[in-house]
Design a protein around this motif. Sequence first.
Motif, PDB file in Angstrom:
ATOM      1  N   ILE A  78       0.835  -1.201   0.000  1.00 19.71           N
ATOM      2  CA  ILE A  78       0.000   0.000   0.000  1.00 19.71           C
ATOM      3  C   ILE A  78       0.872   1.253   0.000  1.00 19.71           C
ATOM      4  O   ILE A  78       0.627   2.205  -0.751  1.00 19.71           O
ATOM      5  CB  ILE A  78      -0.957   0.020   1.208  1.00 19.71           C
ATOM      6  N   GLU A  79       1.916   1.238   0.825  1.00 23.58           N
ATOM      7  CA  GLU A  79       2.828   2.375   0.827  1.00 23.58           C
ATOM      8  C   GLU A  79       3.520   2.505  -0.529  1.00 23.58           C
ATOM      9  O   GLU A  79       3.720   3.618  -1.029  1.00 23.58           O
ATOM     10  CB  GLU A  79       3.882   2.239   1.923  1.00 23.58           C
ATOM     11  N   ARG A  82       1.456   4.392  -3.003  1.00 23.37           N
ATOM     12  CA  ARG A  82       1.501   5.835  -2.727  1.00 23.37           C
ATOM     13  C   ARG A  82       2.846   6.438  -3.117  1.00 23.37           C
ATOM     14  O   ARG A  82       2.919   7.565  -3.612  1.00 23.37           O
ATOM     15  CB  ARG A  82       1.194   6.092  -1.251  1.00 23.37           C
ATOM     16  N   HIS A  85       2.883   6.742  -6.863  1.00 22.86           N
ATOM     17  CA  HIS A  85       1.975   7.835  -7.250  1.00 22.86           C
ATOM     18  C   HIS A  85       2.623   9.204  -7.026  1.00 22.86           C
ATOM     19  O   HIS A  85       2.498  10.119  -7.851  1.00 22.86           O
ATOM     20  CB  HIS A  85       0.686   7.731  -6.433  1.00 22.86           C
ATOM     21  N   SER A  86       3.342   9.350  -5.924  1.00 19.91           N
ATOM     22  CA  SER A  86       3.988  10.630  -5.599  1.00 19.91           C
ATOM     23  C   SER A  86       5.367  10.773  -6.243  1.00 19.91           C
ATOM     24  O   SER A  86       6.036  11.791  -6.049  1.00 19.91           O
ATOM     25  CB  SER A  86       4.125  10.775  -4.083  1.00 19.91           C
ATOM     26  N   GLY A 102      -5.327   0.658  -5.647  1.00 18.64           N
ATOM     27  CA  GLY A 102      -4.717   1.935  -5.985  1.00 18.64           C
ATOM     28  C   GLY A 102      -5.245   2.510  -7.284  1.00 18.64           C
ATOM     29  O   GLY A 102      -5.628   3.689  -7.353  1.00 18.64           O
ATOM     30  N   PHE A 109      -7.531   3.285  -0.203  1.00 15.56           N
ATOM     31  CA  PHE A 109      -7.297   4.566  -0.885  1.00 15.56           C
ATOM     32  C   PHE A 109      -8.523   5.479  -0.857  1.00 15.56           C
ATOM     33  O   PHE A 109      -8.460   6.622  -1.304  1.00 15.56           O
ATOM     34  CB  PHE A 109      -6.798   4.325  -2.305  1.00 15.56           C
ATOM     35  N   LYS A 112      -9.525   7.835  -3.723  1.00 11.88           N
ATOM     36  CA  LYS A 112      -8.455   8.612  -4.353  1.00 11.88           C
ATOM     37  C   LYS A 112      -7.644   7.715  -5.284  1.00 11.88           C
ATOM     38  O   LYS A 112      -6.804   6.939  -4.844  1.00 11.88           O
ATOM     39  CB  LYS A 112      -7.546   9.225  -3.279  1.00 11.88           C
ATOM     40  N   GLN A 114      -4.918   6.349  -7.754  1.00 18.31           N
ATOM     41  CA  GLN A 114      -3.475   6.543  -7.816  1.00 18.31           C
ATOM     42  C   GLN A 114      -3.002   6.376  -9.260  1.00 18.31           C
ATOM     43  O   GLN A 114      -3.484   5.497  -9.983  1.00 18.31           O
ATOM     44  CB  GLN A 114      -2.775   5.523  -6.917  1.00 18.31           C
ATOM     45  N   GLY A 154       0.513  -0.245   6.325  1.00 19.93           N
ATOM     46  CA  GLY A 154       0.862   0.200   4.984  1.00 19.93           C
ATOM     47  C   GLY A 154       0.981  -0.927   3.987  1.00 19.93           C
ATOM     48  O   GLY A 154       1.541  -0.754   2.908  1.00 19.93           O
ATOM     49  N   HIS A 267       4.749   4.702 -12.282  1.00 21.73           N
ATOM     50  CA  HIS A 267       3.851   5.837 -12.496  1.00 21.73           C
ATOM     51  C   HIS A 267       3.399   5.856 -13.957  1.00 21.73           C
ATOM     52  O   HIS A 267       4.149   5.482 -14.855  1.00 21.73           O
ATOM     53  CB  HIS A 267       4.558   7.147 -12.154  1.00 21.73           C
TER      54      HIS A 267
END
Length: 327
Positions: A78-79, A82, A85-86, A102, A109, A112, A114, A154, A267
């Motif tokens: 899960i982390e 994220r 995504h970032s 995601g 999520f 939201k 991802q 996470g 990504h």
Amino acid sequence: MKKCRGIVVVLITMVGMFLLSACSSSEANGGSDGGGDSIVIGTGGSSGTYYAVGAGMAKLLNDKSDVNAVSQGTKGAIENVRLVHSKSVDIGMGNWDALYFGYNGTGPFDGKKQDVKALMTLYLSGGQMAVKADSGIESYEDLKGKKVNLGPPGSTITEMSKIILKTYGIDPEKDIEPYYLSFNEGGTKLQDNDLDATFYVSGIPTAGLIDLTSTSDIRLLSLDGEIADKIVEEYPYYDKLTIPAGTYNGIDYDVSTLQLWTSLMVHADMPEEKAYNIVKTLMENVEQFQQVHNVGKDISLETAAKAPIPFHPGAEKYYKEQGVLSE
């Protein structure tokens, strides 16, 4: 006049040194043609399979391509979604449920979505609930009222453990004393009798469980057949799994549980050529890739081209060229 000439000489020298430094830097990073990219691979806890496979993958990319890859320990799937995504990491490891949640913005999520795409699928991971052999805990029903580690925060490990408990009619927040610990912490606390059970989802065999069963008498709980069927029907990213007797020290019986695939994600806006070259390098050296861990036996071109979410265009291009993904 002499003073001016001196200043000019100094300036010319500084410019020359700057250009030389820039050229050297360009050569060190593969030149100016886009080679020598640095990538970070988000893995998992140090006693899990993600960590070992990620480290092996980084070494392979370093040895066989102009990519400068490093693996980084994280809290899990899960982390990693994220982090991808970032753009904090370039590649993330995650089970199919994490990718599905995601991409669709569901589960943890909370609506939201991802910006992740699949790169390739690697191997199967299995759920494993460990208890002390002398604990008197023979089945999941016996976990009521017990101290249970549901998995690292996470990660989607906690999702699987909660789904199993709920299907047995056990509320994971009310009917047990829940803990959210890493594999290492869970195993240590189980050994020290500070926990009654600890849950793993990882490639088989799992490093943390190998260590645990080599130093303690451990029992692995089996899923009832009807419970397993019900879960698989409701959650299509899961499947049934039998862990053969003898996989771990002291576990001389087959263990029925759940499994799901582990994949790589990137990504959505990673350059197409970059994604293509990463997949190409890993697949052209698949025999070496298979040797990084026992789960490597699952890695193949055919299984790589399966995913619960759309592929990145670079990965899709490679799989289509190889004829394992239809046009």
